[in-house]
Design a protein around this motif. Structure first.
Motif, PDB file in Angstrom:
ATOM      1  N   THR A 161       0.982  -1.058   0.455  1.00 25.71           N
ATOM      2  CA  THR A 161       0.430   0.006   0.485  1.00 25.71           C
ATOM      3  C   THR A 161       0.611   1.506  -0.004  1.00 25.71           C
ATOM      4  O   THR A 161       1.989   0.979   1.040  1.00 25.71           O
ATOM      5  CB  THR A 161      -1.125  -0.196   1.600  1.00 25.71           C
ATOM      6  OG1 THR A 161      -1.780  -1.124   1.153  1.00 25.71           O
ATOM      7  CG2 THR A 161      -2.192   1.022   1.267  1.00 25.71           C
ATOM      8  N   SER A 201       2.625   4.036   1.137  1.00 23.39           N
ATOM      9  CA  SER A 201       2.361   4.122   2.597  1.00 23.39           C
ATOM     10  C   SER A 201       3.054   5.887   2.773  1.00 23.39           C
ATOM     11  O   SER A 201       4.558   5.849   3.931  1.00 23.39           O
ATOM     12  CB  SER A 201       2.929   3.627   3.727  1.00 23.39           C
ATOM     13  OG  SER A 201       1.218   2.305   3.599  1.00 23.39           O
ATOM     14  N   LYS A 237       1.799  12.473   1.537  1.00 19.59           N
ATOM     15  CA  LYS A 237       0.687  12.515   2.466  1.00 19.59           C
ATOM     16  C   LYS A 237       1.100  13.974   3.674  1.00 19.59           C
ATOM     17  O   LYS A 237       1.935  14.506   2.068  1.00 19.59           O
ATOM     18  CB  LYS A 237       1.033  12.087   4.059  1.00 19.59           C
ATOM     19  CG  LYS A 237       0.635   9.810   3.082  1.00 19.59           C
ATOM     20  CD  LYS A 237       1.303   8.727   4.377  1.00 19.59           C
ATOM     21  CE  LYS A 237       0.961   7.490   4.263  1.00 19.59           C
ATOM     22  NZ  LYS A 237       1.945   6.825   5.201  1.00 19.59           N
ATOM     23  N   TYR A 246      -3.832  11.405   1.590  1.00 15.03           N
ATOM     24  CA  TYR A 246      -2.895  11.968   0.775  1.00 15.03           C
ATOM     25  C   TYR A 246      -3.501  13.055   0.250  1.00 15.03           C
ATOM     26  O   TYR A 246      -4.259  13.673  -0.530  1.00 15.03           O
ATOM     27  CB  TYR A 246      -3.480  10.844  -0.099  1.00 15.03           C
ATOM     28  CG  TYR A 246      -2.633   8.771   0.726  1.00 15.03           C
ATOM     29  CD1 TYR A 246      -1.974   8.866  -0.008  1.00 15.03           C
ATOM     30  CD2 TYR A 246      -4.384   8.737   0.522  1.00 15.03           C
ATOM     31  CE1 TYR A 246      -1.068   7.542   0.518  1.00 15.03           C
ATOM     32  CE2 TYR A 246      -3.634   7.089   1.462  1.00 15.03           C
ATOM     33  CZ  TYR A 246      -2.154   6.911   1.079  1.00 15.03           C
ATOM     34  OH  TYR A 246      -1.597   5.558   1.655  1.00 15.03           O
ATOM     35  N   GLY A 298      -2.575   4.642   9.748  1.00 14.99           N
ATOM     36  CA  GLY A 298      -1.510   3.255   9.007  1.00 14.99           C
ATOM     37  C   GLY A 298      -0.348   4.146  10.129  1.00 14.99           C
ATOM     38  O   GLY A 298       0.747   4.894  10.912  1.00 14.99           O
ATOM     39  N   TYR A 332       0.912  -4.784   5.039  1.00 15.57           N
ATOM     40  CA  TYR A 332       0.851  -4.586   5.742  1.00 15.57           C
ATOM     41  C   TYR A 332      -0.285  -5.817   6.354  1.00 15.57           C
ATOM     42  O   TYR A 332       0.451  -5.811   6.928  1.00 15.57           O
ATOM     43  CB  TYR A 332      -1.329  -3.932   5.458  1.00 15.57           C
ATOM     44  CG  TYR A 332      -0.125  -1.172   6.009  1.00 15.57           C
ATOM     45  CD1 TYR A 332      -0.376  -1.431   7.287  1.00 15.57           C
ATOM     46  CD2 TYR A 332       0.076  -1.449   5.172  1.00 15.57           C
ATOM     47  CE1 TYR A 332      -0.682  -0.410   7.170  1.00 15.57           C
ATOM     48  CE2 TYR A 332       0.074   0.165   5.547  1.00 15.57           C
ATOM     49  CZ  TYR A 332       0.116   0.408   6.146  1.00 15.57           C
ATOM     50  OH  TYR A 332      -0.016   2.257   6.412  1.00 15.57           O
ATOM     51  N   MET A 343      -3.997  -0.688   8.056  1.00 18.37           N
ATOM     52  CA  MET A 343      -4.258   0.657   7.558  1.00 18.37           C
ATOM     53  C   MET A 343      -5.995   1.069   7.469  1.00 18.37           C
ATOM     54  O   MET A 343      -6.808   0.066   6.877  1.00 18.37           O
ATOM     55  CB  MET A 343      -3.818   0.897   6.081  1.00 18.37           C
ATOM     56  CG  MET A 343      -4.358   2.585   5.405  1.00 18.37           C
ATOM     57  SD  MET A 343      -3.605   2.427   3.446  1.00 18.37           S
ATOM     58  CE  MET A 343      -4.127   3.400   3.111  1.00 18.37           C
TER      59      MET A 343
END
Length: 77
Positions: free
Chosen positions: A3, A5, A10, A30, A40, A66, A73
């Motif tokens: 994912t 991350s 972000k 995001y 997360g 994850y 998440m």
């Protein structure tokens, strides 16, 4: 696959807790989806404790598997 991350994707990042594994838990949105909040981890932090759970995408951003860590998440809102 992992994912997306990567901290570079972000904004409005707020630490909200810590997992038993020692990973910090954050809420953020995001940059590409400013109206949704997620919870997360940050891939760059996961890399220091669980490098096997971090993958590099074709675009150079880091993702997290994850399924290999003790944090999920979640979509917060």
């Amino acid at each position: 696959t992992g994912t997306g991350s990567d901290i570079r994707l972000k904004e409005n990042i707020v630490k909200v807790g810590k997992a038993l594994s020692g990973l910090n838990i954050y809420e953020w949105n995001y940059k590409s989806a400013p109206n949704s909040r997620y919870r997360g981890v940050m891939a760059q932090e996961v890399l220091t404790l669980f490098p096997e759970a971090v993958v590099k995408a074709f675009d150079g951003f880091l993702g997290v598997r994850y399924d290999l860590i003790d944090v999920d998440m979640e979509l917060v809102k």
